[in-house]
Structure formats: C-alpha cells, structure tokens
Design an enzyme around this catalytic site. Structure first.
Site, short mmCIF file in Angstrom:
data_model
loop_
_atom_site.label_atom_id
_atom_site.label_comp_id
_atom_site.label_asym_id
_atom_site.label_seq_id
_atom_site.Cartn_x
_atom_site.Cartn_y
_atom_site.Cartn_z
N THR A 66 33.39 44.16 40.56
CA THR A 66 33.66 42.77 40.23
C THR A 66 34.82 42.26 41.08
O THR A 66 35.70 43.04 41.46
CB THR A 66 33.99 42.63 38.73
OG1 THR A 66 32.89 43.15 37.98
CG2 THR A 66 34.24 41.18 38.34
N GLU A 86 27.94 44.00 39.49
CA GLU A 86 27.82 44.97 38.39
C GLU A 86 27.77 46.42 38.87
O GLU A 86 28.57 47.23 38.44
CB GLU A 86 26.61 44.67 37.49
CG GLU A 86 26.56 45.45 36.20
CD GLU A 86 27.71 45.12 35.26
OE1 GLU A 86 27.85 45.83 34.25
OE2 GLU A 86 28.47 44.18 35.51
N ASP A 106 24.84 44.80 31.48
CA ASP A 106 25.77 44.19 30.52
C ASP A 106 25.15 44.03 29.14
O ASP A 106 25.84 43.68 28.18
CB ASP A 106 26.26 42.83 31.03
CG ASP A 106 27.53 42.95 31.84
OD1 ASP A 106 28.16 44.02 31.80
OD2 ASP A 106 27.90 41.98 32.51
N SER A 130 29.25 39.10 28.72
CA SER A 130 30.13 39.41 29.83
C SER A 130 31.58 39.43 29.37
O SER A 130 31.97 38.72 28.45
CB SER A 130 29.97 38.38 30.95
OG SER A 130 30.88 38.62 32.00
N SER A 131 32.38 40.26 30.04
CA SER A 131 33.81 40.29 29.75
C SER A 131 34.61 39.49 30.77
O SER A 131 35.84 39.41 30.68
CB SER A 131 34.31 41.74 29.74
OG SER A 131 33.98 42.38 30.96
N GLY A 151 37.69 44.11 36.55
CA GLY A 151 38.13 45.26 35.76
C GLY A 151 37.22 45.64 34.61
O GLY A 151 37.69 46.27 33.66
N GLY A 152 35.93 45.26 34.64
CA GLY A 152 35.03 45.64 33.56
C GLY A 152 35.48 45.03 32.24
O GLY A 152 36.05 43.95 32.19
#
Length: 245
Positions: A66, A86, A106, A130-131, A151-152
C-alpha cells in the site's frame, strides 16, 4: 475493543446494516471504556452488543503493498490518497499497462465462523472492508492538515496516533511522523524494534501483555498549516519524502 467491534460489524453498508452511530454513541463508549484496566491487559476483547443481528468476527490477513500521498497545491486544494494493490503484483492481471489490485483479500477468509455469517464475507458486487484512512482536517473552516499512511490494518493505529499527537497534544509534525510506534489489533502488543519503546517489554509483560518486538510498516505522509506556512513530513521508515515548490 475498537478492533473487536470493527471485526464484528464493519462491512459494505450496501449489504450490511453497519451500526456506525451506535458504535460512536457516548453512552456506549463510556460503557466500553469502563472495561479498561490501566494496570492489567484485558487480553482479547470481545465485540460489544449493539442490539442487532450478531455476526461472527472477520477472519483476515494483512498484505504489505500500500502507498499514501498527501498534497496541497498553491491554490489551497488538497488531496489525501491511500492506494493499495494489496499483494505484490496485485491480482497478476494487467489491463492497459496497469496491474489490477487483489482487494478480494480484504474480505473475510471464511464466510461463516461457528455457523454464523461474517459481515465482511465475499458477495457479488460487494465492496471489501478497508483499513485505509486518508484524512483531511479542517480547523475554523480552513484546511489545517492532510495525512494518511500505508501499513495494512495497522494504518488505523498510525493515523490515530498522528491525529492525537497533532490535535490533542499539539506535537511538532516531525516528532509525530518520526516517533516510535506500537500497535495492538486485539491480540498481541507490538513494540517497534530498536525504538525507545522496546525497553518497556518486561514491564508490559508483567501487566499481562503478550509482547512482540518487530519492525512496523508505518508510512505517515503529512502536511499541516503552521503560522509560518505549510510544513510537510514523510515517515523515515519508508521511501517517501516531503517537498515544496
């Protein structure tokens, strides 16, 4: 506890009745915060009960591919953009010179857990949860800050800490961006390896935390308005940089 609620309830609102207002209700948050013991880690938190059909918790993985950028132009227009392929090479399908992402990962890896449906399960035409947390902050109706991070699922932590540092503690932007990181996504507590936080490992273990020392993939890119003009900063943990013209 926030991650527990997220895993339980957050999914595409076109498919799931997401209780956003209920999760932000002051009475609910006060009740949840009363469960926090400042002297003892609570272990794995369970999701709160928000008066609706109960789903099973999400089953997910985090991928490292990301990026984020923050821009303010000379006219004062701003963009905070987080983008993710991703997985390395995304879905491995290229169209028009661009690799398509693999955001399918995700979604929850399992549609059901112990016989209960997962809110974030795969369904046709459904958007995956999504984060990614791109943020634009307005202050007195004027642009104040533009920030975000890769950073996930830890993006939520990184951006949350940055906002607290800037808005609540009025920290210098460089200190916010460069500062040591820690994270807990409703499991073990990660302290950034080789940072000043690593010295608290034993103390936190005595409080019940399961500690891991690890490199963290924070990549905060931020721009804020100061009395002297715009100031930008890029997280030294990644390849980004800050420039002004």
């Amino acid at each position: 506890m926030a991650f527990a609620d997220r895993d339980q309830y957050i999914a595409d609102s076109d498919f799931v009745d997401v209780p956003t207002l209920a999760m932000l209700d002051k009475q609910y948050l006060t009740k949840r915060s009363a469960l926090i013991n400042e002297k003892r880690d609570m272990g794995k938190a369970t999701a709160g009960i928000i008066g609706r059909k109960e789903y099973a918790a999400n089953v997910s993985i985090a991928q490292p591919n990301t990026s984020h950028l923050s821009i303010v132009d000379k006219e004062g227009n701003a963009i905070s953009m987080t983008t993710s392929i991703e997985m390395g090479f995304g879905s491995t399908v290229m169209v028009g010179g661009f690799l398509l992402n693999n955001q399918l990962t995700d979604f929850s890896l399992a549609p059901k857990v112990n016989g209960k449906l997962v809110a974030n399960r795969v369904e046709a035409n459904k958007r995956p949860r999504s984060s990614m947390t791109p943020v634009i902050v307005m202050k007195d109706d004027e642009l104040f800050a533009v920030l975000g991070s890769p950073g996930g699922s830890r993006i939520i932590n990184y951006v949350g800490y940055a906002l607290l540092g800037l808005l609540e503690f009025e920290m210098d932007l460089d200190d916010v961006v460069n500062g040591p990181r820690f994270s807990n996504r409703n499991g073990y507590t990660t302290l950034e390896k080789d940072s000043i936080l690593a010295q608290y490992k034993t103390q936190l273990e005595q409080m019940g935390h399961t500690i891991r020392l690890s490199e963290l993939t924070s990549g905060i890119h931020a721009i804020i308005k100061t009395k002297d003009g715009w100031k930008g900063a890029a997280d030294p943990r990644r390849e980004g940089t800050a420039k002004g013209l």
